[in-house]
Design an enzyme around this catalytic site. Structure first.
Site, PDB file in Angstrom:
ATOM      1  N   ILE A 104       0.784  -0.941  -0.126  1.00 46.97           N
ATOM      2  CA  ILE A 104      -0.029   0.008  -0.032  1.00 46.97           C
ATOM      3  C   ILE A 104       0.799   1.124  -0.029  1.00 46.97           C
ATOM      4  O   ILE A 104       0.441   2.294  -0.645  1.00 46.97           O
ATOM      5  CB  ILE A 104      -1.030  -0.149   1.263  1.00 46.97           C
ATOM      6  N   GLU A 162      -7.640  -2.157   5.045  1.00 48.40           N
ATOM      7  CA  GLU A 162      -7.833  -2.642   6.684  1.00 48.40           C
ATOM      8  C   GLU A 162      -6.383  -4.003   6.621  1.00 48.40           C
ATOM      9  O   GLU A 162      -5.935  -4.053   5.646  1.00 48.40           O
ATOM     10  CB  GLU A 162      -9.149  -3.611   6.849  1.00 48.40           C
ATOM     11  N   GLY A 304      -5.500  -7.075   0.155  1.00 50.71           N
ATOM     12  CA  GLY A 304      -6.185  -6.142   1.256  1.00 50.71           C
ATOM     13  C   GLY A 304      -5.229  -4.988   1.556  1.00 50.71           C
ATOM     14  O   GLY A 304      -4.773  -4.643   0.525  1.00 50.71           O
ATOM     15  N   GLU A 305      -5.408  -4.643   2.838  1.00 50.09           N
ATOM     16  CA  GLU A 305      -4.461  -3.090   2.954  1.00 50.09           C
ATOM     17  C   GLU A 305      -4.709  -2.133   2.076  1.00 50.09           C
ATOM     18  O   GLU A 305      -3.908  -1.137   2.107  1.00 50.09           O
ATOM     19  CB  GLU A 305      -3.107  -3.308   3.315  1.00 50.09           C
ATOM     20  N   GLY A 306      -5.950  -2.048   1.423  1.00 53.11           N
ATOM     21  CA  GLY A 306      -6.348  -0.947   0.687  1.00 53.11           C
ATOM     22  C   GLY A 306      -5.487  -1.161  -0.811  1.00 53.11           C
ATOM     23  O   GLY A 306      -5.625  -0.044  -1.689  1.00 53.11           O
TER      24      GLY A 306
END
Length: 338
Positions: A104, A162, A304-306
């Site tokens: 990210i 997240e 994930g993690e944006g």
């Protein structure tokens, strides 16, 4: 800032959602008709520009103040072996975010988007929701308020993501309690479980749903019983952004699952949201269909993690560059369509 200090305040905020600025959207739509191209020829890019115009209240929407916020939390259900990674990886990855070493960081850096990471009581995991509620009322309200606090009215697009070991288990439980079906409809490998691990995960979720079956089927109760702090924070951020007129860019399955309890009761909560991508986590396509959101990208991602939303943000930037930077037929001295 929006008041989410009580369950009643949360319910009021969810029941009183502002709508987009129709005049600004109409003005942006009219501009699209005058740009030097056949009407509709830029497809979804035109729709994105009009969408952002409506929510920003400006015929010339911008991403100059776009931001990314990643919420991190730990889950008691991780002790049940539902992830390929141990719970301490959450804090280790938050440190990696801070050091600039995660995907990210690279992806938001590529588009010049500021990144903020909000870690929520990582040393205090939620309770194992197969044995009781994940959070008590105070803990869930605190997470909602921390999510809301990450929203600033000057932000013109807020990207949400997240981090939390075992949060794909919580996400599947949120979807199952919100939209029904069976565990198999929503459960996937998450961080890389094999087929046995996926079945184990599904059995635990089925147990949790049965345990909480007598609880009120409200957005707040679903979030606090089978959610997690970072998931409640995403819900709080989405709700606060709506009241502040800030459009939202959602990431993958877990990020979208965080608002499933809200959308199951108030479908219009997603009206200011863009789904950045559809991940390969099995439940995500079905969830997007239930939410009524069409993803911008399908790239086979599941990090994930944006990360998927950050890639999608580059597409949105292109949409706004075309909308704001192209000449009209009159400006270019080009004959328009008859």
């Amino acid at each position: 800032m929006i008041d989410l200090s009580s369950v009643a305040a949360f319910d009021r905020a969810l029941a009183t959602l502002p709508v987009a600025n129709a005049a600004a959207a109409d003005a942006a739509r009219a501009r699209q008709q005058q740009l030097t191209k056949p009407p509709g020829s830029l497809g979804r890019l035109e729709e994105l520009a009009i969408f952002l115009a409506g929510w920003q209240g400006s015929p010339r929407p911008s991403m100059a103040a776009a931001r990314a916020v990643i919420f991190a939390g730990n889950h008691g259900v991780a002790a049940q072996g539902v992830s390929a990674f141990p719970a301490e990886v959450t804090a280790q990855m938050v440190a990696n975010f801070a050091a600039g070493g995660a995907a990210i960081n690279a992806l938001t850096g590529a588009i010049g988007m500021p990144l903020e990471v909000v870690a929520l009581d990582l040393d205090r995991p939620t309770q194992d929701f197969t044995a009781g509620p994940a959070m008590d009322e105070a803990a869930c309200l605190s997470a909602l308020m921390q999510g809301a606090a990450a929203v600033t009215p000057e932000t013109d697009l807020l990207l949400l993501g997240e981090m939390g070991i075992a949060n794909s288990t919580a996400a599947a439980a949120l979807c199952l309690r919100s939209f029904g079906g069976t565990p198999a409809d929503w459960v996937g490998p998450g961080t890389g479980l094999d087929s046995h691990g996926v079945r184990h995960k599904g059995a635990l979720i089925e147990r949790a749903i049965a345990l909480h079956a007598s609880a009120p089927l409200t957005p707040f109760e679903t979030l606090r019983r089978v959610g997690g702090r970072e998931l409640a924070a995403i819900g709080g951020a989405v709700l606060a952004a709506r009241h502040a007129g800030v459009p939202i860019l959602l990431d993958g399955f877990i990020c979208c699952a965080a608002i499933a309890p809200l959308a199951a009761t108030v479908p219009g909560i997603v009206d200011h949201c863009i789904a950045g991508h559809c991940s390969v986590e099995p439940g995500h396509a079905q969830l997007l269909d239930r939410l009524g959101l069409e993803p911008l990208l399908w790239l086979g991602m599941r990090l994930g993690e944006g990360s998927g939303a950050a890639v999608a943000a580059a597409v949105i930037r292109s949409a706004l560059a075309a909308h704001n930077g192209m000449a009209t037929f009159a400006e270019a001295g080009v004959a328009g369509a008859a």
